[in-house]
Design a protein around this motif. Structure first.
Motif, PDB file in Angstrom:
ATOM      1  N   ILE A 237       4.229   1.211  -5.523  1.00  0.00           N
ATOM      2  CA  ILE A 237       3.889   2.459  -4.841  1.00  0.00           C
ATOM      3  C   ILE A 237       4.973   3.513  -5.074  1.00  0.00           C
ATOM      4  O   ILE A 237       4.687   4.697  -5.325  1.00  0.00           O
ATOM      5  CB  ILE A 237       3.669   2.200  -3.340  1.00  0.00           C
ATOM      6  N   ALA A 238       6.242   3.065  -4.974  1.00  0.00           N
ATOM      7  CA  ALA A 238       7.341   4.010  -5.222  1.00  0.00           C
ATOM      8  C   ALA A 238       7.304   4.545  -6.651  1.00  0.00           C
ATOM      9  O   ALA A 238       7.551   5.743  -6.881  1.00  0.00           O
ATOM     10  CB  ALA A 238       8.676   3.322  -4.947  1.00  0.00           C
ATOM     11  N   ARG A 239       6.992   3.683  -7.628  1.00  0.00           N
ATOM     12  CA  ARG A 239       6.916   4.133  -9.016  1.00  0.00           C
ATOM     13  C   ARG A 239       5.762   5.120  -9.211  1.00  0.00           C
ATOM     14  O   ARG A 239       5.906   6.144  -9.905  1.00  0.00           O
ATOM     15  CB  ARG A 239       6.744   2.933  -9.940  1.00  0.00           C
ATOM     16  N   LEU A 295      -4.548  10.158  -6.562  1.00  0.00           N
ATOM     17  CA  LEU A 295      -3.445   9.205  -6.448  1.00  0.00           C
ATOM     18  C   LEU A 295      -3.235   8.774  -5.001  1.00  0.00           C
ATOM     19  O   LEU A 295      -3.031   7.589  -4.704  1.00  0.00           O
ATOM     20  CB  LEU A 295      -2.166   9.834  -6.998  1.00  0.00           C
ATOM     21  N   SER A 296      -3.306   9.733  -4.081  1.00  0.00           N
ATOM     22  CA  SER A 296      -3.122   9.377  -2.668  1.00  0.00           C
ATOM     23  C   SER A 296      -4.239   8.467  -2.180  1.00  0.00           C
ATOM     24  O   SER A 296      -4.008   7.526  -1.407  1.00  0.00           O
ATOM     25  CB  SER A 296      -3.057  10.650  -1.824  1.00  0.00           C
ATOM     26  N   ARG A 297      -5.464   8.724  -2.641  1.00  0.00           N
ATOM     27  CA  ARG A 297      -6.565   7.846  -2.252  1.00  0.00           C
ATOM     28  C   ARG A 297      -6.370   6.439  -2.815  1.00  0.00           C
ATOM     29  O   ARG A 297      -6.644   5.444  -2.132  1.00  0.00           O
ATOM     30  CB  ARG A 297      -7.895   8.427  -2.749  1.00  0.00           C
ATOM     31  N   ARG A 298      -5.889   6.331  -4.053  1.00  0.00           N
ATOM     32  CA  ARG A 298      -5.657   5.015  -4.643  1.00  0.00           C
ATOM     33  C   ARG A 298      -4.574   4.252  -3.880  1.00  0.00           C
ATOM     34  O   ARG A 298      -4.696   3.060  -3.626  1.00  0.00           O
ATOM     35  CB  ARG A 298      -5.268   5.181  -6.111  1.00  0.00           C
ATOM     36  N   ILE A 299      -3.534   4.958  -3.485  1.00  0.00           N
ATOM     37  CA  ILE A 299      -2.455   4.309  -2.726  1.00  0.00           C
ATOM     38  C   ILE A 299      -2.963   3.878  -1.353  1.00  0.00           C
ATOM     39  O   ILE A 299      -2.678   2.771  -0.869  1.00  0.00           O
ATOM     40  CB  ILE A 299      -1.254   5.252  -2.603  1.00  0.00           C
ATOM     41  N   LEU A 300      -3.749   4.757  -0.700  1.00  0.00           N
ATOM     42  CA  LEU A 300      -4.273   4.416   0.621  1.00  0.00           C
ATOM     43  C   LEU A 300      -5.234   3.232   0.545  1.00  0.00           C
ATOM     44  O   LEU A 300      -5.266   2.383   1.452  1.00  0.00           O
ATOM     45  CB  LEU A 300      -4.970   5.629   1.230  1.00  0.00           C
ATOM     46  N   VAL A 301      -6.041   3.158  -0.513  1.00  0.00           N
ATOM     47  CA  VAL A 301      -6.950   2.028  -0.662  1.00  0.00           C
ATOM     48  C   VAL A 301      -6.171   0.735  -0.847  1.00  0.00           C
ATOM     49  O   VAL A 301      -6.555  -0.332  -0.345  1.00  0.00           O
ATOM     50  CB  VAL A 301      -7.910   2.278  -1.840  1.00  0.00           C
ATOM     51  N   ARG A 302      -5.067   0.802  -1.573  1.00  0.00           N
ATOM     52  CA  ARG A 302      -4.237  -0.394  -1.736  1.00  0.00           C
ATOM     53  C   ARG A 302      -3.648  -0.834  -0.408  1.00  0.00           C
ATOM     54  O   ARG A 302      -3.523  -2.024  -0.130  1.00  0.00           O
ATOM     55  CB  ARG A 302      -3.118  -0.126  -2.741  1.00  0.00           C
ATOM     56  N   LEU A 303      -3.262   0.147   0.432  1.00  0.00           N
ATOM     57  CA  LEU A 303      -2.687  -0.199   1.734  1.00  0.00           C
ATOM     58  C   LEU A 303      -3.767  -0.660   2.705  1.00  0.00           C
ATOM     59  O   LEU A 303      -3.597  -1.651   3.406  1.00  0.00           O
ATOM     60  CB  LEU A 303      -1.940   1.009   2.305  1.00  0.00           C
ATOM     61  N   ARG A 304      -4.875   0.038   2.779  1.00  0.00           N
ATOM     62  CA  ARG A 304      -6.005  -0.360   3.637  1.00  0.00           C
ATOM     63  C   ARG A 304      -7.254   0.334   3.133  1.00  0.00           C
ATOM     64  O   ARG A 304      -7.272   1.565   3.019  1.00  0.00           O
ATOM     65  CB  ARG A 304      -5.767   0.001   5.100  1.00  0.00           C
ATOM     66  N   PRO A 305      -8.313  -0.439   2.866  1.00  0.00           N
ATOM     67  CA  PRO A 305      -9.551   0.184   2.381  1.00  0.00           C
ATOM     68  C   PRO A 305     -10.213   1.000   3.485  1.00  0.00           C
ATOM     69  O   PRO A 305     -10.759   0.454   4.447  1.00  0.00           O
ATOM     70  CB  PRO A 305     -10.411  -1.016   1.975  1.00  0.00           C
ATOM     71  N   ALA A 306     -10.153   2.307   3.329  1.00  0.00           N
ATOM     72  CA  ALA A 306     -10.709   3.189   4.368  1.00  0.00           C
ATOM     73  C   ALA A 306     -12.210   3.060   4.467  1.00  0.00           C
ATOM     74  O   ALA A 306     -12.801   3.350   5.514  1.00  0.00           O
ATOM     75  CB  ALA A 306     -10.319   4.640   4.064  1.00  0.00           C
TER      76      ALA A 306
END
Length: 454
Positions: A237-239, A295-306
């Motif tokens: 995520i940081a990368r 990109l933000s949606r991809r990161i959020l999906v990885r954290l929790r599928p909205a």
């Protein structure tokens, strides 16, 4: 009271009851024997007394009979005893009065009369000597029984102590288990000391200690791998934020600054070119903003599928498969959601269970495309009455067989296995028939409150 003392108390009570029963039998037999002896002695005394009385004077007959020394017999001239019956002999004063009363045999007397009906001689059968012999026999037997009982109790004390000695070591081993120290075994005193029941108990505790030790090692290993997975996820995520989001934001900053400068310092001779540049940079800003949004949606999906918060599980799975179908159009995708007799289907499951099913499908699809490069991928979710089955198959190169395949896989597979086990389910990963990989999970449909179990 300790078990050792209880066992000794039971043995002592048994010996006491045995002694009381034996004494009662001996007293009853002694009473019958004394009565029979007195009757026999009285018959003998009557016969001898009649013979002596017929020969001469009664005083001479009494003296002659006394010289015979007949046991248990006493002869008295006339019908009036010179002293109370049974009180003339002090040689058996050691016999307790209660024992004589317990025997309950009184002296027996018989009067011999002459031709004129006058009492010539009285024959008395006295039981004191016989009662004294019975008392001495019972006293010696009681002493021997007491010594034997004490020896038996001492032997039982030693034997029970030796048999129960492993219990202390088993208790110490259990304390070690409660303290989290699982390195116990037969060498630590759990063999049972030759007692089969304690040996089985010790073996069971040793086996339990081994299983707890293995579980502890497995938990530490999984914890380490989960920490590694978290660190890896954070690095990814940081990368992504640094490489993509940071670069996009910097480009937006540059374009926005240029637009601001052009708008603040208009030059009439270059008005048309500046408007063209402003429009181009504005379009670049919009494009970068769209990239940042994706990109933000991809990161959020990885954290929790909205989508799980907005859509039922079936539609969320359908959206997941459709998204992969758009990314990989050359792969044939299929989704089958079956509900066999379940009243509310998969959408009525607990939130944690629905999230686990979604994560299983998500991670399995990622692994299929990352490692297998298949031509066909199939996702099947079947809701039973008491369980949910999730199966993801592909026709790629295949998965290496053998026990513990899930634990030997990557961090994503380890995370899936740990999550399924935490919910009381089972996960198996292996070959899909002749070709490909099959990921199958079976999860129990537990009621609400599953978050605490997880």
């Amino acid at each position: 009271m300790s078990l050792r003392m209880r066992m000794l108390a039971l043995i002592g009570l048994f010996l006491a009851l045995l002694a009381v029963a034996g004494a009662a039998v001996m007293v009853a037999n002694a009473r019958d024997a004394v009565r029979a002896e007195m009757a026999s002695a009285l018959d003998l005394g009557i016969a001898v007394g009649q013979a002596e009385a017929g020969r001469g004077a009664v005083p001479d007959a009494v003296a002659a009979l006394d010289r015979l020394g007949l046991r248990h017999l006493r002869f008295i001239a006339g019908d009036a005893p010179a002293e109370p019956l049974g009180d003339h002999d002090a040689g058996h004063a050691s016999t307790p009065g209660w024992f004589a009363e317990l025997i309950g045999v009184a002296p027996q007397a018989h009067a011999l009369t002459g031709a004129d009906g006058h009492v010539l001689l009285t024959v008395v059968a006295e039981p004191q000597d016989e009662v004294a012999e019975v008392w001495e026999d019972m006293r010696d037997l009681a002493l021997a029984t007491l010594v034997a009982g004490l020896l038996l109790l001492c032997a039982a004390w030693a034997a029970v102590g030796r048999a129960l000695a492993p219990l202390a070591r088993i208790e110490a081993a259990v304390r070690h288990l409660r303290a989290g120290r699982y390195e116990v075994g037969p060498g630590d005193g759990l063999a049972g000391g030759g007692v089969p029941e304690l040996a089985r108990l010790g073996s069971g505790i040793a086996a339990l200690a081994g299983e707890l030790a293995a579980a502890g090692r497995e938990n530490r290993r999984l914890g380490q791998r989960l920490i590694e997975a978290q660190d890896r996820e954070r690095r990814d995520i940081a990368r992504e934020i640094h490489d993509e989001l940071g670069a996009a934001l910097f480009a937006i900053k540059v374009d926005a600054g240029r637009i601001l400068r052009l708008s603040e310092e208009p030059k009439p001779e270059a008005f048309i070119s500046e408007r063209v540049e402003i429009a181009g940079r504005a379009r670049a800003v919009l494009s970068m903003a769209a990239d940042v949004h994706r990109l933000s949606r991809r990161i959020l999906v990885r954290l929790r599928p909205a989508m799980l918060d907005q859509l039922p599980l079936g539609e969320a799975l359908s959206g997941l498969v459709d998204e992969w179908a758009r990314r990989e159009p050359e792969v044939r995708w299929s989704l089958d959601v079956a509900e066999d007799g379940a009243p509310h289907g998969i959408d009525g499951l607990d939130e944690v269970l629905r999230l686990t099913i979604f994560r299983l499908a998500q991670e399995s699809l990622v692994n299929a495309l990352r490692h297998a490069r298949p031509a066909n991928v199939s996702v099947t979710v079947r809701r039973r009455t008491d369980r949910v089955e999730v199966v993801v198959t592909d026709d790629g190169p295949g998965f290496r067989e053998g026990p513990g395949a899930a634990e030997r896989g990557g961090l994503g597979i380890s995370g899936m296995a740990e999550r399924v086990r935490a919910l009381g389910g089972e996960l198996s990963i292996g070959p899909n028939g002749g070709q490909g990989t099959r990921v199958a999970a079976c999860l129990p449909c537990v009621p609400a409150g599953l978050e605490g179990v997880a």
